[in-house]
Design a protein around this motif. Structure first.
Motif, PDB file in Angstrom:
ATOM      1  N   GLY A 231       0.765  -1.248   0.000  1.00  0.00           N
ATOM      2  CA  GLY A 231       0.000   0.000   0.000  1.00  0.00           C
ATOM      3  C   GLY A 231       0.787   1.284   0.000  1.00  0.00           C
ATOM      4  N   GLN A 232       2.110   1.199  -0.033  1.00  0.00           N
ATOM      5  CA  GLN A 232       2.916   2.420   0.032  1.00  0.00           C
ATOM      6  C   GLN A 232       3.046   3.039  -1.363  1.00  0.00           C
ATOM      7  OE1 GLN A 232       4.204   3.570   3.369  1.00  0.00           O
ATOM      8  NE2 GLN A 232       2.377   2.282   3.449  1.00  0.00           N
ATOM      9  N   LYS A 233       1.962   3.684  -1.782  1.00  0.00           N
ATOM     10  CA  LYS A 233       1.875   4.220  -3.144  1.00  0.00           C
ATOM     11  C   LYS A 233       2.274   5.688  -3.257  1.00  0.00           C
ATOM     12  CE  LYS A 233       0.178   0.468  -5.094  1.00  0.00           C
ATOM     13  NZ  LYS A 233       0.889  -0.275  -6.165  1.00  0.00           N
ATOM     14  N   HIS A 234       2.590   6.307  -2.114  1.00  0.00           N
ATOM     15  CA  HIS A 234       2.973   7.720  -2.134  1.00  0.00           C
ATOM     16  C   HIS A 234       4.356   7.848  -1.486  1.00  0.00           C
ATOM     17  CE1 HIS A 234      -1.258   8.692  -3.086  1.00  0.00           C
ATOM     18  NE2 HIS A 234      -1.538   7.732  -2.212  1.00  0.00           N
ATOM     19  N   LEU A 235       5.346   8.186  -2.285  1.00  0.00           N
ATOM     20  CA  LEU A 235       6.731   8.257  -1.824  1.00  0.00           C
ATOM     21  C   LEU A 235       7.256   9.681  -1.989  1.00  0.00           C
ATOM     22  CD1 LEU A 235       9.429   6.888  -0.949  1.00  0.00           C
ATOM     23  CD2 LEU A 235       9.809   6.377  -3.376  1.00  0.00           C
ATOM     24  N   THR A 236       7.784  10.232  -0.914  1.00  0.00           N
ATOM     25  CA  THR A 236       8.325  11.589  -0.962  1.00  0.00           C
ATOM     26  C   THR A 236       9.824  11.570  -0.695  1.00  0.00           C
ATOM     27  OG1 THR A 236       6.268  12.638  -0.261  1.00  0.00           O
ATOM     28  CG2 THR A 236       8.284  13.889   0.091  1.00  0.00           C
ATOM     29  N   LEU A 237      10.575  12.159  -1.611  1.00  0.00           N
ATOM     30  CA  LEU A 237      12.022  12.301  -1.445  1.00  0.00           C
ATOM     31  C   LEU A 237      12.279  13.636  -0.767  1.00  0.00           C
ATOM     32  CD1 LEU A 237      13.221  11.073  -4.976  1.00  0.00           C
ATOM     33  CD2 LEU A 237      12.593   9.736  -2.960  1.00  0.00           C
ATOM     34  N   TRP A 238      12.588  13.568   0.514  1.00  0.00           N
ATOM     35  CA  TRP A 238      12.799  14.802   1.263  1.00  0.00           C
ATOM     36  C   TRP A 238      14.152  14.832   1.967  1.00  0.00           C
ATOM     37  CZ3 TRP A 238       9.410  14.974   6.352  1.00  0.00           C
ATOM     38  CH2 TRP A 238       9.542  13.771   7.039  1.00  0.00           C
ATOM     39  N   GLY A 239      14.826  13.697   2.041  1.00  0.00           N
ATOM     40  CA  GLY A 239      16.180  13.645   2.591  1.00  0.00           C
ATOM     41  C   GLY A 239      16.317  14.297   3.953  1.00  0.00           C
ATOM     42  N   TYR A 240      15.365  13.998   4.832  1.00  0.00           N
ATOM     43  CA  TYR A 240      15.365  14.734   6.104  1.00  0.00           C
ATOM     44  C   TYR A 240      16.476  14.295   7.049  1.00  0.00           C
ATOM     45  CZ  TYR A 240      13.133  11.126   9.082  1.00  0.00           C
ATOM     46  OH  TYR A 240      12.860  10.013   9.829  1.00  0.00           O
ATOM     47  N   VAL A 241      16.859  13.008   6.982  1.00  0.00           N
ATOM     48  CA  VAL A 241      18.010  12.525   7.758  1.00  0.00           C
ATOM     49  C   VAL A 241      18.698  11.424   6.947  1.00  0.00           C
ATOM     50  CG1 VAL A 241      16.904  12.988   9.999  1.00  0.00           C
ATOM     51  CG2 VAL A 241      16.764  10.694   8.987  1.00  0.00           C
ATOM     52  N   ARG A 304       9.234  14.866  -5.355  1.00  0.00           N
ATOM     53  CA  ARG A 304      10.586  15.341  -5.078  1.00  0.00           C
ATOM     54  C   ARG A 304      10.510  16.752  -4.513  1.00  0.00           C
ATOM     55  NH1 ARG A 304      10.295  12.421  -9.636  1.00  0.00           N
ATOM     56  NH2 ARG A 304      11.905  10.878 -10.162  1.00  0.00           N
ATOM     57  N   LEU A 305      10.911  16.913  -3.249  1.00  0.00           N
ATOM     58  CA  LEU A 305      10.882  18.242  -2.645  1.00  0.00           C
ATOM     59  C   LEU A 305      12.064  19.070  -3.131  1.00  0.00           C
ATOM     60  CD1 LEU A 305       9.920  17.687   1.116  1.00  0.00           C
ATOM     61  CD2 LEU A 305       8.432  18.046  -0.859  1.00  0.00           C
ATOM     62  N   THR A 306      11.783  20.297  -3.490  1.00  0.00           N
ATOM     63  CA  THR A 306      12.840  21.228  -3.869  1.00  0.00           C
ATOM     64  C   THR A 306      13.404  21.857  -2.590  1.00  0.00           C
ATOM     65  OG1 THR A 306      11.369  23.142  -3.979  1.00  0.00           O
ATOM     66  CG2 THR A 306      11.565  21.769  -5.966  1.00  0.00           C
ATOM     67  N   PRO A 307      14.578  22.497  -2.675  1.00  0.00           N
ATOM     68  CA  PRO A 307      15.110  23.208  -1.494  1.00  0.00           C
ATOM     69  C   PRO A 307      14.104  24.209  -0.932  1.00  0.00           C
ATOM     70  CG  PRO A 307      16.821  23.000  -3.143  1.00  0.00           C
ATOM     71  CD  PRO A 307      15.547  22.505  -3.786  1.00  0.00           C
ATOM     72  N   GLU A 308      13.320  24.826  -1.802  1.00  0.00           N
ATOM     73  CA  GLU A 308      12.312  25.773  -1.353  1.00  0.00           C
ATOM     74  C   GLU A 308      11.206  25.054  -0.583  1.00  0.00           C
ATOM     75  OE1 GLU A 308      11.018  29.562  -0.713  1.00  0.00           O
ATOM     76  OE2 GLU A 308      12.852  28.959  -1.770  1.00  0.00           O
ATOM     77  N   ASP A 309      10.810  23.880  -1.085  1.00  0.00           N
ATOM     78  CA  ASP A 309       9.787  23.085  -0.398  1.00  0.00           C
ATOM     79  C   ASP A 309      10.254  22.670   0.995  1.00  0.00           C
ATOM     80  OD1 ASP A 309       8.110  23.111  -2.644  1.00  0.00           O
ATOM     81  OD2 ASP A 309       8.992  21.272  -3.457  1.00  0.00           O
ATOM     82  N   GLN A 310      11.535  22.361   1.108  1.00  0.00           N
ATOM     83  CA  GLN A 310      12.073  21.866   2.370  1.00  0.00           C
ATOM     84  C   GLN A 310      12.027  22.911   3.486  1.00  0.00           C
ATOM     85  OE1 GLN A 310      16.015  20.364   1.438  1.00  0.00           O
ATOM     86  NE2 GLN A 310      15.268  18.264   1.458  1.00  0.00           N
TER      87      GLN A 310
END
Length: 344
Positions: A231-241, A304-310
């Motif tokens: 069920g993991q159909k939504h993946l966000t690349l945010w590189g938080y750690v 994919r989060l941009t630097p601005e999104d982060q």
């Protein structure tokens, strides 16, 4: 027996001893097998790099030093947070361990779990390869565990079964499985999520049944565990750690090796660590996004989060960052921040 005969016998014994081959210390004192503890085995880069270390050592020692990988934290009954303590006590010979799992015993290793400290792989390399990385190895070594080289599990991305995550508001109310670390719990709480701590063994069935909505892990784990099928159909690349790994040997065990073999273990660990880094980063970079495209082909939305999104996520977690910066040690964190700022 005459003195002349005694002298002759003594001389004969001396000649025989001198002529006898000298056995290496390893043949007398080394174990038949050294156990390497890992949490993940093959096909994960974590387990593959650990096996590469064992293979290199066996090959270059001509079979004198045999190391075997024991995945699943089975040497500590599946409780990965006990791995470091077991190494200190000499219960575990060696490990390729996660900085996250060792952080309960080595608070400074929480450095890598500070939210949004490292924006990219260059930043991570600047920390591990610089002053902060050296300080961390010194701290670990002072606790009777000898760190030899850095490896990599990867940046931890977030997935869920409900919706795309582009802003902190999108995380609100989601039940997210996190590792057993207070810092992870506080980070997701600050973002409005409902963090749930559980082992990885428990996480997969929980995702399958919907007991939890999502999880955070490196892409390699997402792929190898086929999380799209639960069920993991939504993946966000945010590189938080990030989750660097440490190739290490228990000091009681380390002290039994000759200086030559210690050098061998250190050099091969560095090679295996570099190999693991390459595997962990394969297919997820701007230059090579092949793995990400393959994930999208499975019907998964990759955000994919941009630097601005982060920036919104950074603002929401800043109180957590500041609190843990003091706990980890301001000089160490500032050394890491400087390395990130000066990265090339």
């Amino acid at each position: 027996m005459t003195k002349r005969l005694l002298a002759a016998l003594a001389a004969g014994v001396a000649i025989a001893l001198a002529a006898a081959p000298t056995l290496p210390a390893a043949a007398q004192t080394y174990k038949a097998e050294y156990k390497i503890s890992t949490v993940l085995g093959a096909p994960f880069p974590w387990g593959v790099s650990a096996q590469r270390w064992a293979d290199l050592v066996k090959e270059r020692s001509n079979g004198r030093i045999v190391m075997k990988v024991y995945p699943g934290a089975q040497l500590v009954g599946g409780d990965q947070t006990k791995e470091f303590t077991a190494m200190r006590q000499g219960v575990i010979d060696m490990a390729v361990g996660s900085t996250i799992n060792w952080s309960p015993q080595v608070a400074e290793l929480n450095l890598f779990a500070l939210p949004f400290l490292m924006p990219d792989h260059k930043a991570l390399d600047a920390i591990t390869g610089g002053e902060a990385g050296k300080k961390l190895f010194d701290i670990v070594a002072a606790k009777d565990v000898i760190p030899l080289a850095w490896g990599e599990n990867g940046f931890r991305e977030v997935s869920n079964s409900k919706r795309d995550v582009k802003t902190p508001a999108d995380l609100k109310g989601l039940k997210i499985r996190v590792v057993g670390s207070p810092l992870f719990n506080e980070t997701f709480t600050a973002l409005g999520a409902n963090p749930t701590q559980m082992s990885w063994a428990d996480a997969q069935p929980a995702l399958s049944t919907g007991a939890v909505d999502g999880q955070e892990n490196p892409i390699t784990v997402y792929v190898a565990a086929k999380l799209n099928t639960v069920g993991q159909k939504h993946l966000t690349l945010w590189g938080y750690v990030a989750d660097p790994l440490i190739f290490a040997v228990s000091k009681p065990v380390w002290d039994t090796f000759s200086a030559e073999d210690q050098k061998l273990l250190r050099e091969t660990a560095a090679e295996a660590g570099q190999y693991g880094k390459e595997l962990a980063r394969k297919g997820i970079t701007e230059e090579d996004p092949s793995t990400l495209k393959a994930i999208e082909a499975l019907g998964v939305t990759v955000t994919r989060l941009t630097p601005e999104d982060q920036k919104a996520f950074q603002a929401a977690t800043k109180p957590v960052y500041d609190k843990w910066k003091a706990r980890i040690g301001v000089p160490l964190v500032e050394a890491a921040e400087k390395a990130v700022g000066e990265r090339k």
